[in-house]
Write a protein that holds these residues in place. Structure first.
Motif, PDB file in Angstrom:
ATOM      1  N   GLY A 182       0.798  -1.227   0.000  1.00  0.00           N
ATOM      2  CA  GLY A 182       0.000   0.000   0.000  1.00  0.00           C
ATOM      3  C   GLY A 182       0.827   1.271   0.000  1.00  0.00           C
ATOM      4  N   THR A 183       1.531   1.493   1.091  1.00  0.00           N
ATOM      5  CA  THR A 183       2.382   2.678   1.201  1.00  0.00           C
ATOM      6  C   THR A 183       3.743   2.205   1.690  1.00  0.00           C
ATOM      7  N   PRO A 184       4.606   1.781   0.759  1.00  0.00           N
ATOM      8  CA  PRO A 184       5.861   1.126   1.168  1.00  0.00           C
ATOM      9  C   PRO A 184       6.737   2.000   2.054  1.00  0.00           C
ATOM     10  N   ASP A 185       6.597   3.306   1.964  1.00  0.00           N
ATOM     11  CA  ASP A 185       7.500   4.170   2.729  1.00  0.00           C
ATOM     12  C   ASP A 185       6.840   4.808   3.930  1.00  0.00           C
ATOM     13  N   PHE A 186       5.637   4.367   4.228  1.00  0.00           N
ATOM     14  CA  PHE A 186       4.954   4.967   5.370  1.00  0.00           C
ATOM     15  C   PHE A 186       4.669   3.894   6.403  1.00  0.00           C
ATOM     16  N   TYR A 187       5.238   4.091   7.575  1.00  0.00           N
ATOM     17  CA  TYR A 187       4.979   3.149   8.654  1.00  0.00           C
ATOM     18  C   TYR A 187       4.923   3.927   9.940  1.00  0.00           C
ATOM     19  N   MET A 188       3.826   3.786  10.661  1.00  0.00           N
ATOM     20  CA  MET A 188       3.755   4.419  11.979  1.00  0.00           C
ATOM     21  C   MET A 188       3.780   3.314  13.007  1.00  0.00           C
ATOM     22  N   MET A 189       4.813   3.331  13.842  1.00  0.00           N
ATOM     23  CA  MET A 189       4.974   2.256  14.809  1.00  0.00           C
ATOM     24  C   MET A 189       3.722   2.111  15.661  1.00  0.00           C
ATOM     25  N   GLY A 190       3.311   0.881  15.846  1.00  0.00           N
ATOM     26  CA  GLY A 190       2.158   0.621  16.693  1.00  0.00           C
ATOM     27  C   GLY A 190       0.840   0.853  15.989  1.00  0.00           C
ATOM     28  N   THR A 191       0.868   1.628  14.910  1.00  0.00           N
ATOM     29  CA  THR A 191      -0.387   2.037  14.285  1.00  0.00           C
ATOM     30  C   THR A 191      -0.672   1.247  13.015  1.00  0.00           C
ATOM     31  N   THR A 192       0.323   1.161  12.164  1.00  0.00           N
ATOM     32  CA  THR A 192       0.068   0.559  10.859  1.00  0.00           C
ATOM     33  C   THR A 192       0.744  -0.802  10.741  1.00  0.00           C
ATOM     34  N   ARG A 193       0.825  -1.511  11.865  1.00  0.00           N
ATOM     35  CA  ARG A 193       1.423  -2.850  11.820  1.00  0.00           C
ATOM     36  C   ARG A 193       0.525  -3.785  11.010  1.00  0.00           C
ATOM     37  N   SER A 194       1.181  -4.717  10.342  1.00  0.00           N
ATOM     38  CA  SER A 194       0.413  -5.611   9.492  1.00  0.00           C
ATOM     39  C   SER A 194       0.037  -6.874  10.255  1.00  0.00           C
ATOM     40  N   ALA A 195      -1.227  -7.260  10.136  1.00  0.00           N
ATOM     41  CA  ALA A 195      -1.702  -8.427  10.879  1.00  0.00           C
ATOM     42  C   ALA A 195      -1.040  -9.703  10.382  1.00  0.00           C
ATOM     43  N   SER A 196      -0.793  -9.805   9.076  1.00  0.00           N
ATOM     44  CA  SER A 196      -0.218 -11.050   8.580  1.00  0.00           C
ATOM     45  C   SER A 196       1.224 -11.224   9.081  1.00  0.00           C
ATOM     46  N   LEU A 197       1.972 -10.116   9.150  1.00  0.00           N
ATOM     47  CA  LEU A 197       3.331 -10.239   9.699  1.00  0.00           C
ATOM     48  C   LEU A 197       3.280 -10.627  11.168  1.00  0.00           C
ATOM     49  N   ASN A 198       2.293 -10.108  11.887  1.00  0.00           N
ATOM     50  CA  ASN A 198       2.162 -10.481  13.296  1.00  0.00           C
ATOM     51  C   ASN A 198       2.015 -11.982  13.443  1.00  0.00           C
ATOM     52  N   ILE A 199       1.220 -12.559  12.556  1.00  0.00           N
ATOM     53  CA  ILE A 199       0.974 -13.994  12.651  1.00  0.00           C
ATOM     54  C   ILE A 199       2.257 -14.772  12.324  1.00  0.00           C
ATOM     55  N   ILE A 200       2.950 -14.351  11.273  1.00  0.00           N
ATOM     56  CA  ILE A 200       4.207 -15.039  10.935  1.00  0.00           C
ATOM     57  C   ILE A 200       5.185 -14.942  12.112  1.00  0.00           C
ATOM     58  N   GLY A 201       5.271 -13.748  12.693  1.00  0.00           N
ATOM     59  CA  GLY A 201       6.175 -13.549  13.826  1.00  0.00           C
ATOM     60  C   GLY A 201       5.823 -14.468  14.984  1.00  0.00           C
ATOM     61  N   LEU A 202       4.528 -14.551  15.248  1.00  0.00           N
ATOM     62  CA  LEU A 202       4.082 -15.411  16.346  1.00  0.00           C
ATOM     63  C   LEU A 202       4.463 -16.857  16.082  1.00  0.00           C
ATOM     64  N   LEU A 203       4.266 -17.300  14.829  1.00  0.00           N
ATOM     65  CA  LEU A 203       4.614 -18.680  14.494  1.00  0.00           C
ATOM     66  C   LEU A 203       6.104 -18.927  14.711  1.00  0.00           C
ATOM     67  N   ILE A 204       6.920 -17.954  14.332  1.00  0.00           N
ATOM     68  CA  ILE A 204       8.366 -18.117  14.528  1.00  0.00           C
ATOM     69  C   ILE A 204       8.676 -18.299  16.015  1.00  0.00           C
ATOM     70  N   ILE A 205       8.060 -17.445  16.841  1.00  0.00           N
ATOM     71  CA  ILE A 205       8.342 -17.530  18.275  1.00  0.00           C
ATOM     72  C   ILE A 205       7.850 -18.857  18.840  1.00  0.00           C
ATOM     73  N   ILE A 206       6.657 -19.260  18.396  1.00  0.00           N
ATOM     74  CA  ILE A 206       6.158 -20.559  18.854  1.00  0.00           C
ATOM     75  C   ILE A 206       7.126 -21.658  18.437  1.00  0.00           C
ATOM     76  N   GLY A 207       7.650 -21.545  17.207  1.00  0.00           N
ATOM     77  CA  GLY A 207       8.648 -22.504  16.737  1.00  0.00           C
ATOM     78  C   GLY A 207       9.807 -22.624  17.720  1.00  0.00           C
ATOM     79  N   GLY A 208      10.213 -21.476  18.271  1.00  0.00           N
ATOM     80  CA  GLY A 208      11.330 -21.473  19.206  1.00  0.00           C
ATOM     81  C   GLY A 208      11.020 -22.166  20.519  1.00  0.00           C
ATOM     82  N   THR A 209       9.720 -22.269  20.839  1.00  0.00           N
ATOM     83  CA  THR A 209       9.382 -22.912  22.111  1.00  0.00           C
ATOM     84  C   THR A 209       9.164 -24.416  21.928  1.00  0.00           C
ATOM     85  N   LEU A 210       9.141 -24.876  20.658  1.00  0.00           N
ATOM     86  CA  LEU A 210       8.892 -26.304  20.435  1.00  0.00           C
ATOM     87  C   LEU A 210      10.005 -27.154  21.027  1.00  0.00           C
ATOM     88  N   MET A 211      11.234 -26.679  20.844  1.00  0.00           N
ATOM     89  CA  MET A 211      12.385 -27.431  21.352  1.00  0.00           C
ATOM     90  C   MET A 211      12.283 -27.583  22.874  1.00  0.00           C
TER      91      MET A 211
END
Ligand code: HEM
Lengths: 218, 346
Positions: B300-329
């Motif tokens: 949408g707006t590659p150069d516009f990001y406001m912290m906390g405001t315009t976070r992307s939900a799909s990245l949040n999910i990927i991030g969460l999966l990565i962290i969960i991955g780290g707890t599997l071990m």
């Protein structure tokens, strides 16, 4: 039976680096969570505190990274030996070590790797630490530096693909570091006692058990 | 709001024309501009730029609406000419502004020139801040704000001062097309001018660069196409947060200290965005953009990001999966370790 031998495994600069780094990264993870999700993680009072703390912790990690790099590359000159997996490691070592962690460990067998100052890490550790210290940490730090200087470094940010890509990269790499943290701390408890690996990271000295015949540690 | 007032305006003009039959009482605007539109005949101080004036809402009223007492002998009579006060027509704004402490520091005329005054939607944030920088030097503002505001340079460069310094309640996201002023890697970006965009658009309207189907609405797909078009590589979309309506309660609001006034997952209005395209006369026209432009992970707006405001939900999910991955071990291995603990006791 086994007899105890002390080896000096973790030199002071490495220990200083490591605990600064650990403190820094944990702080970064927590403040980072608040910065991204201010509604859900209101830990450090206000948003500004979280940002200032995050930036400071980032700075600490960058400094400690330099200590680490400087020490291994120029003082001990053992970076290549310690961190880069050998051909042998890649061909059979990784498998052997994975087999230990995921199978023979449960059967009570002995760790096939015996750390020495020159050969501190088992092949799996080498590969993991290599990825962490030469890829993840530098990339997170670089993206963090760009993000704290958006206006002056805009040209560079656009070369990366824009602020959003940079932000996404920073976030996902940070999540990976956080994931590493869980695994890392857990794996560190797999010594012959749960704290066997923590002690040398604190004091520098590892208790190596000289054992020749008995297959398992205590 | 502006569009709604246009017809009203036309009636006002017609009324004025009817009330003051041409030439009967005094000169008309065209005559005035015969002298005042010509810098050589009246000099810089009395010059009224016809082009700039022509685009103001005021121009529809004619000079006489504000300069009632111009005699036929002007300028030979040497009589001084009065000008109506802004409050004659802008009572509400006047009341609001006079109640602010800033009224002691600046009059309407310090921020607005009645001959060039434009509405909120017609100007860029940069233009608005120009009004303030007459008295508040930009470097001073950055310096004083840096005492408490992280990335003060970025905030001051990208936000209209009035977003923080007036009691506006609702905000919209305004996108501008910017382009690099020079080839240098660190060249400054500036808002693209109409001529530059027209050159790219060829004989089509500038709007068609982004609004591909010219339906006065920009979909996310159109935005993505624009962002990815290699021909437009030199151009980027920049965004800012502008008050939805101009307020004149100029002051420092307590809640603007609190970063999470803005840096928190957006309010309804933060989802509303417009693309502001430059017109040939230097004003801007807004076109509505589909909801979610600033939230979209990458495009949408590659150069516009406001912290906390315009976070992307799909990245949040990927991030969460990565962290969960780290707890599997720890969890998986730890469980087996516990179950097989007897094997390691000798
Ligand atoms: C609270 C968090 C942490 C704890 C409790 C912890 C614990 C330990 C322990 C016990 C060791 C020694 C065992 C071994 O050699 O594998 C170690 C080594 C190591 N840790 Fe951590 N760690 C933490 C955070 C981190 C972080 C955040 C990083 C990197 C981003 C990291 C990177 C390393 C590396 C590279 C080594 C090997 C150091 C060397 O000898 O050169 N650790 N850690």
């Amino acid at each position: 039976m086994a007899e105890k031998k002390m080896i000096y495994l973790q030199p002071t600069p490495v220990r200083i680096w490591h605990w600064l780094n650990a403190l820094g990264i944990v702080t970064l993870c927590v403040t980072g969570a608040q910065i991204r999700f201010p509604e859900y993680v209101p830990l450090f009072g206000n948003y500004k505190n979280a940002i200032l703390l995050h930036n400071t912790a980032g700075f600490v990690v960058a400094i400690s990274f330099s200590i680490w790099f400087f020490y291994y590359a120029f003082v001990a000159r053992s970076m290549g030996k310690i961190y880069v997996p050998t051909k042998d490691d890649l061909q059979s070592g990784i498998l052997r070590q994975a087999k230990f962690y995921f199978l023979t460990y449960f059967l009570g067998w002995e760790n096939p790797h015996h750390p020495s100052p020159e050969d501190k890490f088992n092949p799996l550790q080498k590969s993991a630490y290599l990825a962490i210290m030469f890829v993840l940490v530098p990339l997170v730090s670089l993206s963090g530096i760009l993000l704290t200087n958006v206006d002056p470094l805009r040209g560079l940010i656009i070369m990366v693909g824009g602020l959003k890509i940079l932000m996404g990269l920073h976030f996902l790499l940070a999540c990976s570091l956080c994931a590493f943290l869980f695994t890392h701390i857990y794996l560190a408890t797999l010594g012959h006692t749960p704290f066997a690996h923590f002690k040398p990271m604190w004091t520098g000295w590892e208790e190596e058990l000289e054992e020749h015949h008995s297959p398992a540690a205590h | 709001m502006k569009n709604a007032s246009k017809p009203r305006f036309m009636w006002l003009c017609i009324l004025l024309v009817l009330l003051f039959p041409l030439g009967a009482l005094a000169m008309d605007s065209e005559e005035c501009q015969g002298c005042h539109g010509d810098i050589d005949s009246v000099g810089e101080d009395l010059y009224i730029n016809e082009a700039a004036y022509g685009h103001t809402a005021h121009s529809g009223m004619g000079c006489m609406a504000c300069h009632e007492e111009v005699s036929d002998e002007h300028p030979d009579d040497g009589a001084s000419i009065s000008a109506s006060s802004c409050s004659d027509c802008h009572e509400e704004v006047e009341t609001e502004y006079m109640a602010s402490a800033h009224a002691e520091n600046a009059t309407c005329g310090d921020c607005h020139n009645p001959h060039t005054a434009l509405g909120l939607a017609d100007v860029s944030g940069h233009d608005m801040n120009q009004q303030c920088s007459n008295c508040h030097e930009n470097t001073d503002v950055v310096e004083s704000h840096a005492d408490w505001l992280p990335q003060a340079d970025l905030h001051v460069a990208k936000l209209p001062c009035i977003s923080c310094h007036t009691g506006s309640e609702d905000y919209v996201i305004i996108l501008h097309i910017i382009q690099k002023e020079s080839e240098a890697a660190f060249g400054d970006f500036e808002i693209s001018k109409h001529q530059d965009l027209q050159a790219l658009a060829g004989d089509k309207k500038v709007q068609s660069l982004v609004d591909l189907n010219s339906d006065n609405f920009i979909s996310l797909a159109e935005l993505r196409t624009f962002n990815r078009n290699p021909d437009y590589k030199s151009m980027r979309l920049q965004a800012t947060m502008t008050p939805k309506e101009a307020s004149h309660s100029v002051k420092t609001l307590d809640n603007r200290w609190d970063c999470s006034f803005c840096h928190t997952s957006g309010t309804e209005n933060m989802q509303t965005s417009f693309l502001a395209l430059p017109n040939d006369e230097g004003t801007f026209s807004r076109i509505e953009v589909e909801e979610g432009a600033v939230l979209h992970a990458l495009t949408g707006t590659p150069d516009f990001y406001m912290m906390g405001t315009t976070r992307s939900a799909s990245l949040n999910i990927i991030g969460l999966l990565i962290i969960i991955g780290g707890t599997l071990m720890p969890i998986g291995h730890g469980t087996l370790r516990f179950l097989t603990r007897k094997n390691r006791k000798h």
